[in-house]
Design a protein around this motif. Structure first.
Motif, PDB file in Angstrom:
ATOM      1  N   LYS A 128     101.842  60.565  53.109  1.00 31.84           N
ATOM      2  CA  LYS A 128     100.455  61.043  52.994  1.00 31.84           C
ATOM      3  C   LYS A 128      99.754  60.404  51.807  1.00 31.84           C
ATOM      4  O   LYS A 128      98.570  60.066  51.868  1.00 31.84           O
ATOM      5  CB  LYS A 128     100.456  62.563  52.853  1.00 31.84           C
ATOM      6  CG  LYS A 128      99.067  63.172  52.810  1.00 31.84           C
ATOM      7  CD  LYS A 128      99.132  64.693  52.732  1.00 31.84           C
ATOM      8  CE  LYS A 128      97.731  65.303  52.705  1.00 31.84           C
ATOM      9  NZ  LYS A 128      97.783  66.784  52.617  1.00 31.84           N
ATOM     10  N   GLN A 129     100.516  60.200  50.723  1.00 33.48           N
ATOM     11  CA  GLN A 129      99.938  59.621  49.504  1.00 33.48           C
ATOM     12  C   GLN A 129      99.388  58.216  49.733  1.00 33.48           C
ATOM     13  O   GLN A 129      98.403  57.821  49.114  1.00 33.48           O
ATOM     14  CB  GLN A 129     100.986  59.605  48.386  1.00 33.48           C
ATOM     15  CG  GLN A 129     100.435  59.197  47.025  1.00 33.48           C
ATOM     16  CD  GLN A 129     101.511  59.259  45.954  1.00 33.48           C
ATOM     17  OE1 GLN A 129     102.682  59.501  46.228  1.00 33.48           O
ATOM     18  NE2 GLN A 129     101.113  59.045  44.703  1.00 33.48           N
ATOM     19  N   ILE A 130     100.031  57.460  50.625  1.00 26.47           N
ATOM     20  CA  ILE A 130      99.549  56.093  50.884  1.00 26.47           C
ATOM     21  C   ILE A 130      98.800  56.002  52.215  1.00 26.47           C
ATOM     22  O   ILE A 130      98.515  54.900  52.701  1.00 26.47           O
ATOM     23  CB  ILE A 130     100.713  55.074  50.853  1.00 26.47           C
ATOM     24  CG1 ILE A 130     101.742  55.376  51.958  1.00 26.47           C
ATOM     25  CG2 ILE A 130     101.377  55.036  49.489  1.00 26.47           C
ATOM     26  CD1 ILE A 130     102.831  54.309  52.088  1.00 26.47           C
ATOM     27  N   GLY A 131      98.478  57.152  52.806  1.00 26.68           N
ATOM     28  CA  GLY A 131      97.683  57.180  54.035  1.00 26.68           C
ATOM     29  C   GLY A 131      98.414  56.687  55.257  1.00 26.68           C
ATOM     30  O   GLY A 131      97.815  56.049  56.132  1.00 26.68           O
ATOM     31  N   LEU A 132      99.700  56.997  55.347  1.00 31.33           N
ATOM     32  CA  LEU A 132     100.527  56.510  56.442  1.00 31.33           C
ATOM     33  C   LEU A 132     101.002  57.676  57.314  1.00 31.33           C
ATOM     34  O   LEU A 132     101.412  58.723  56.802  1.00 31.33           O
ATOM     35  CB  LEU A 132     101.737  55.757  55.887  1.00 31.33           C
ATOM     36  CG  LEU A 132     102.662  55.073  56.892  1.00 31.33           C
ATOM     37  CD1 LEU A 132     101.964  53.874  57.532  1.00 31.33           C
ATOM     38  CD2 LEU A 132     103.947  54.618  56.186  1.00 31.33           C
ATOM     39  N   ALA A 137     103.779  53.302  45.384  1.00 29.90           N
ATOM     40  CA  ALA A 137     102.674  54.203  45.749  1.00 29.90           C
ATOM     41  C   ALA A 137     101.355  53.687  45.194  1.00 29.90           C
ATOM     42  O   ALA A 137     100.324  53.722  45.883  1.00 29.90           O
ATOM     43  CB  ALA A 137     102.961  55.603  45.230  1.00 29.90           C
ATOM     44  N   LYS A 138     101.376  53.203  43.958  1.00 31.17           N
ATOM     45  CA  LYS A 138     100.162  52.680  43.311  1.00 31.17           C
ATOM     46  C   LYS A 138      99.586  51.510  44.115  1.00 31.17           C
ATOM     47  O   LYS A 138      98.367  51.384  44.280  1.00 31.17           O
ATOM     48  CB  LYS A 138     100.496  52.242  41.886  1.00 31.17           C
ATOM     49  CG  LYS A 138      99.341  51.608  41.139  1.00 31.17           C
ATOM     50  CD  LYS A 138      99.792  51.143  39.754  1.00 31.17           C
ATOM     51  CE  LYS A 138      98.681  50.391  39.035  1.00 31.17           C
ATOM     52  NZ  LYS A 138      99.133  49.887  37.697  1.00 31.17           N
ATOM     53  N   HIS A 139     100.477  50.659  44.634  1.00 32.49           N
ATOM     54  CA  HIS A 139     100.031  49.507  45.412  1.00 32.49           C
ATOM     55  C   HIS A 139      99.872  49.837  46.892  1.00 32.49           C
ATOM     56  O   HIS A 139      99.549  48.943  47.688  1.00 32.49           O
ATOM     57  CB  HIS A 139     101.024  48.345  45.236  1.00 32.49           C
ATOM     58  CG  HIS A 139     100.963  47.694  43.883  1.00 32.49           C
ATOM     59  ND1 HIS A 139     100.157  46.619  43.611  1.00 32.49           N
ATOM     60  CD2 HIS A 139     101.585  47.995  42.717  1.00 32.49           C
ATOM     61  CE1 HIS A 139     100.300  46.261  42.342  1.00 32.49           C
ATOM     62  NE2 HIS A 139     101.165  47.080  41.777  1.00 32.49           N
ATOM     63  N   ARG A 140     100.099  51.117  47.244  1.00 35.22           N
ATOM     64  CA  ARG A 140      99.954  51.612  48.621  1.00 35.22           C
ATOM     65  C   ARG A 140     100.740  50.747  49.610  1.00 35.22           C
ATOM     66  O   ARG A 140     100.239  50.340  50.661  1.00 35.22           O
ATOM     67  CB  ARG A 140      98.471  51.681  49.012  1.00 35.22           C
ATOM     68  CG  ARG A 140      97.660  52.626  48.143  1.00 35.22           C
ATOM     69  CD  ARG A 140      96.193  52.658  48.544  1.00 35.22           C
ATOM     70  NE  ARG A 140      96.000  53.238  49.865  1.00 35.22           N
ATOM     71  CZ  ARG A 140      95.953  54.551  50.110  1.00 35.22           C
ATOM     72  NH1 ARG A 140      96.117  55.426  49.112  1.00 35.22           N
ATOM     73  NH2 ARG A 140      95.759  55.002  51.341  1.00 35.22           N
ATOM     74  N   SER A 174     101.866  41.945  45.276  1.00 32.65           N
ATOM     75  CA  SER A 174     100.455  42.102  45.628  1.00 32.65           C
ATOM     76  C   SER A 174      99.808  40.752  45.911  1.00 32.65           C
ATOM     77  O   SER A 174      99.077  40.586  46.894  1.00 32.65           O
ATOM     78  CB  SER A 174      99.721  42.818  44.489  1.00 32.65           C
ATOM     79  OG  SER A 174      98.368  43.014  44.806  1.00 32.65           O
ATOM     80  N   LYS A 183     104.930  50.840  60.856  1.00 34.04           N
ATOM     81  CA  LYS A 183     103.739  50.010  60.677  1.00 34.04           C
ATOM     82  C   LYS A 183     103.925  48.750  61.533  1.00 34.04           C
ATOM     83  O   LYS A 183     104.324  47.692  61.041  1.00 34.04           O
ATOM     84  CB  LYS A 183     103.561  49.645  59.194  1.00 34.04           C
ATOM     85  CG  LYS A 183     102.178  49.106  58.859  1.00 34.04           C
ATOM     86  CD  LYS A 183     102.023  48.907  57.353  1.00 34.04           C
ATOM     87  CE  LYS A 183     100.628  48.380  57.028  1.00 34.04           C
ATOM     88  NZ  LYS A 183     100.448  48.147  55.567  1.00 34.04           N
TER      89      LYS A 183
END
Length: 331
Positions: free
Chosen positions: A312-316, A245-248, A218, A164
């Motif tokens: 994939k779960q966090i769109g990365l 994961a919840k907080h991506r 956050s 990232k």
């Protein structure tokens, strides 16, 4: 004359018979086998493969557990406050050698005994934390294998930047109860300046504080997360990776077990390899070596593990050049 001969024969036979009886009795008595007292963080459910690695190391050296060597395993269950009590128990049990995991555990063992040899595993800064005098000459009754590696923190930040590139702020989760966590945080801050990111230090002295910690992450608008090494964190790896994961938020961990469950990626020393190598120290001590004369071993094997499901779960999307360097990719 005959009486004299009988006395002479008796005087010869009696010692021989007594010696034979003594040999038979000694042969019938069970031979004392060395006893190892293992003082371990976590629980068998999350660290049993470390114990398996230690057992493998013993087998490589010719030991057979419960036959030629005995090991008493005590687990703290993620509670650092239990170490003093557990160490005192092993002293009362008169073990021949301590095997301890982590800085807090070895500190408790040192307080419990100055005579029983102590072999530590995965201590971050044994000199800086006052456990030993030097890596080359540990002094006292303590030696072992450290995770000392000043470039590790920088490598983790570099990996976060690679997956990232626009990362500007990295939250660092640490346990202030761990005596080494301050030094690890300092290493991370030095590395952060080199790669051009800011650090948000977040302390979790108690597992009940994880929810508050991620709320602070956050609010601080961190772009990524680095979790510093701590055996207590390992016990709660599912909870930590769930919240990440919840907080991506892309997170990197110090141990591959985080990633093998559902964490994103890890880079660090192979703890299992350190446990296997610890068997060599135990063997040398049982054969007469003094801990003070056994130099502390620094890590030789590092592992980089990536979990594509977590990405994939966090769109990365993990770049191909990063995946190519991974020792293991979970798909």
């Amino acid at each position: 004359m005959k009486g004299l001969k009988k006395k002479l024969v008796a005087s010869i036979l009696c010692p021989v018979m007594l010696l034979a009886v003594a040999v038979i009795v000694e042969a019938q008595q069970p031979k004392k086998i060395p006893r190892i007292g293992a003082l371990l963080s976590g629980s068998p459910s999350n660290a049993e493969h470390y114990v398996d690695a230690f057992r493998h190391g013993l087998r490589e050296l010719g030991y057979v557990e419960r036959q030629t060597i005995a090991v008493e395993y005590l687990w703290a269950g993620g509670r650092s406050d239990r170490f003093d009590e557990m160490a005192a128990k092993l002293v009362r049990d008169k073990v021949d050698v301590f095997l301890v995991w982590g800085t807090t555990a070895v500190t408790a063992a040192k307080h419990a005994t100055t005579t029983i040899p102590i072999v530590f595993v995965a201590v971050g800064d044994p000199v800086g934390s006052g456990i030993i005098a030097s890596l080359a000459r540990p002094d006292g009754n303590v030696t072992g294998l450290s995770t000392l590696g000043t470039d590790v923190a920088g490598k983790r930040l570099e990996l976060l930047k690679e997956i990232k590139p626009r990362i500007a702020r990295v939250a660092v989760l640490r346990n202030p109860v761990n005596p080494v966590s301050a030094a690890m945080l300092n290493e991370t801050q030095v590395a952060a300046r080199a790669v051009g990111v800011q650090i948000q230090a977040v302390e979790v002295p108690d597992p009940a504080e994880f929810e508050n910690a991620f709320s602070a992450i956050s609010r601080g608008r961190a772009d990524a997360l680095s979790v510093l090494g701590d055996p207590v964190f390992l016990s709660y790896r599912m909870q930590i990776s769930d919240m990440a994961a919840k907080h991506r938020i892309p997170a990197i961990y110090w141990d591959s077990q985080f990633v093998e469950t559902q964490g994103l990626m890890s880079y660090g020393v192979s703890i299992a390899d350190l446990f296997r190598r610890a068997a060599t120290y135990v063997d040398k001590i049982l054969k007469g070596a003094k801990p003070a004369e056994l130099p502390v071993e620094q890590p030789k094997k590092f592992e980089f593990v990536v979990n594509l499901k977590a990405a994939k779960q966090i769109g990365l999307t993990i770049p191909p050049n990063v995946l190519a360097r991974a020792d293991k990719v979970i798909r």
